[in-house]
Design a protein around this motif. Structure first.
Motif, PDB file in Angstrom:
ATOM      1  N   ALA A  47       0.848  -1.201   0.000  1.00  0.00           N
ATOM      2  CA  ALA A  47       0.000   0.000   0.000  1.00  0.00           C
ATOM      3  C   ALA A  47       0.877   1.240   0.000  1.00  0.00           C
ATOM      4  N   ILE A  48       0.269   2.330  -0.367  1.00  0.00           N
ATOM      5  CA  ILE A  48       0.918   3.633  -0.212  1.00  0.00           C
ATOM      6  C   ILE A  48       0.057   4.491   0.711  1.00  0.00           C
ATOM      7  N   GLN A  49       0.706   5.263   1.545  1.00  0.00           N
ATOM      8  CA  GLN A  49       0.007   6.210   2.418  1.00  0.00           C
ATOM      9  C   GLN A  49       0.201   7.603   1.850  1.00  0.00           C
ATOM     10  N   VAL A  50      -0.895   8.332   1.696  1.00  0.00           N
ATOM     11  CA  VAL A  50      -0.820   9.676   1.124  1.00  0.00           C
ATOM     12  C   VAL A  50      -1.362  10.691   2.123  1.00  0.00           C
ATOM     13  N   GLY A  51      -0.847  11.908   2.036  1.00  0.00           N
ATOM     14  CA  GLY A  51      -1.291  13.001   2.898  1.00  0.00           C
ATOM     15  C   GLY A  51      -1.961  14.084   2.072  1.00  0.00           C
ATOM     16  N   ILE A  78      -4.685  15.100   6.689  1.00  0.00           N
ATOM     17  CA  ILE A  78      -5.421  13.854   6.493  1.00  0.00           C
ATOM     18  C   ILE A  78      -4.494  12.817   5.865  1.00  0.00           C
ATOM     19  N   LEU A  79      -4.494  11.606   6.421  1.00  0.00           N
ATOM     20  CA  LEU A  79      -3.719  10.491   5.880  1.00  0.00           C
ATOM     21  C   LEU A  79      -4.674   9.391   5.426  1.00  0.00           C
ATOM     22  N   LYS A  80      -4.331   8.755   4.321  1.00  0.00           N
ATOM     23  CA  LYS A  80      -5.171   7.692   3.775  1.00  0.00           C
ATOM     24  C   LYS A  80      -4.285   6.695   3.045  1.00  0.00           C
ATOM     25  N   GLU A  81      -4.645   5.406   3.146  1.00  0.00           N
ATOM     26  CA  GLU A  81      -3.902   4.364   2.449  1.00  0.00           C
ATOM     27  C   GLU A  81      -4.665   3.874   1.221  1.00  0.00           C
ATOM     28  N   PHE A  82      -3.909   3.570   0.173  1.00  0.00           N
ATOM     29  CA  PHE A  82      -4.454   2.958  -1.031  1.00  0.00           C
ATOM     30  C   PHE A  82      -3.668   1.686  -1.316  1.00  0.00           C
ATOM     31  N   PRO A  87       4.526  -1.705  -5.091  1.00  0.00           N
ATOM     32  CA  PRO A  87       4.959  -0.494  -4.382  1.00  0.00           C
ATOM     33  C   PRO A  87       6.214   0.139  -4.963  1.00  0.00           C
ATOM     34  N   SER A  88       7.006  -0.646  -5.714  1.00  0.00           N
ATOM     35  CA  SER A  88       8.256  -0.112  -6.268  1.00  0.00           C
ATOM     36  C   SER A  88       8.004   0.958  -7.332  1.00  0.00           C
ATOM     37  N   GLU A  89       6.772   1.062  -7.800  1.00  0.00           N
ATOM     38  CA  GLU A  89       6.448   2.080  -8.794  1.00  0.00           C
ATOM     39  C   GLU A  89       6.285   3.466  -8.178  1.00  0.00           C
TER      40      GLU A  89
END
Length: 210
Positions: A47-51, A78-82, A87-89
């Motif tokens: 997953a990636i976590q974005v702010g 705000i933090l959210k995971e997708f 993930p290496s991309e």
């Protein structure tokens, strides 16, 4: 996986080339920045976590400051995971903007619905009302909840009065009508959950309608 965070601005309408009015919701989407990358080896999933949205340093506690300082990015509200397949991309600090979507894309939009307070069973569950004539002693009551002799109790889960709204709601297969990268804006066909100013999650549809 394509996804972004945004705020609901409101609804309006645009016209197609044929002159047909299309109701759309305006979403100020992103930009978001990747604050953490999670992998199967370390966290057990990809997953990636974005702010999203800037946060004043005075409003951030020590754990949050440490998290953002380690990533080398600004403080975010705000933090959210997708979930992602590879993930290496992605790289920490990478920005994701509204141009990840294009006109005609199908998306799922998740948000918190409007709160309506305590409501009765007619509005909350769509139950039928009683006769409205003068002789009737029953108009908008809860109706029968169970027999008195057997089982002599009310079963759990009866659809009665209670708090309505303010729930996590996802609407699937909405169409992206317009993308405005210079304004960080998306026009999405139809209505989406939440009041004006609510935070919503827009991501590519998981079940594309045929």
């Amino acid at each position: 996986m394509k996804g972004i965070l945004g705020r609901k601005i409101g609804m309006t309408q645009i016209f197609s080339e044929e002159g047909v009015a299309i109701p759309v919701t305006v979403v100020e989407a992103g930009p978001v920045v990747i604050t953490q990358i999670k992998t199967v080896d370390k966290e057990g999933y990809n997953a990636i976590q974005v702010g999203f949205e800037e946060l004043k340093p005075s409003r951030a506690n020590k754990p949050l400051k440490g998290h953002f300082d380690k990533a080398g990015v600004g403080y975010k509200k705000i933090l959210k995971e997708f979930s992602v397949e590879d993930p290496s991309e992605y790289q920490v600090g990478q920005e994701i903007k509204v141009d990840v979507f294009a006109e005609g894309d199908k998306v799922d939009v998740t948000g918190i619905s409007k709160g309506k307070g305590t409501q009765g069973p007619i509005k909350r569950h769509g139950q039928a009302r009683g006769p409205m004539k003068h002789g009737s002693k029953y108009h908008r009551g809860a109706g029968s909840l169970g027999a008195t002799s057997d089982p002599s109790r009310v079963f759990k889960g009866q659809t009665g009065a209670g708090r309505m709204g303010r729930e996590k709601v996802t609407i699937q297969n909405l169409e992206v009508v317009k993308v405005y990268p210079e304004r960080n804006a998306l026009l999405i066909k139809g209505a989406i959950p939440g009041p004006k100013g609510a935070v919503v999650v827009v991501k590519e549809a998981v079940k594309v309608a045929k």
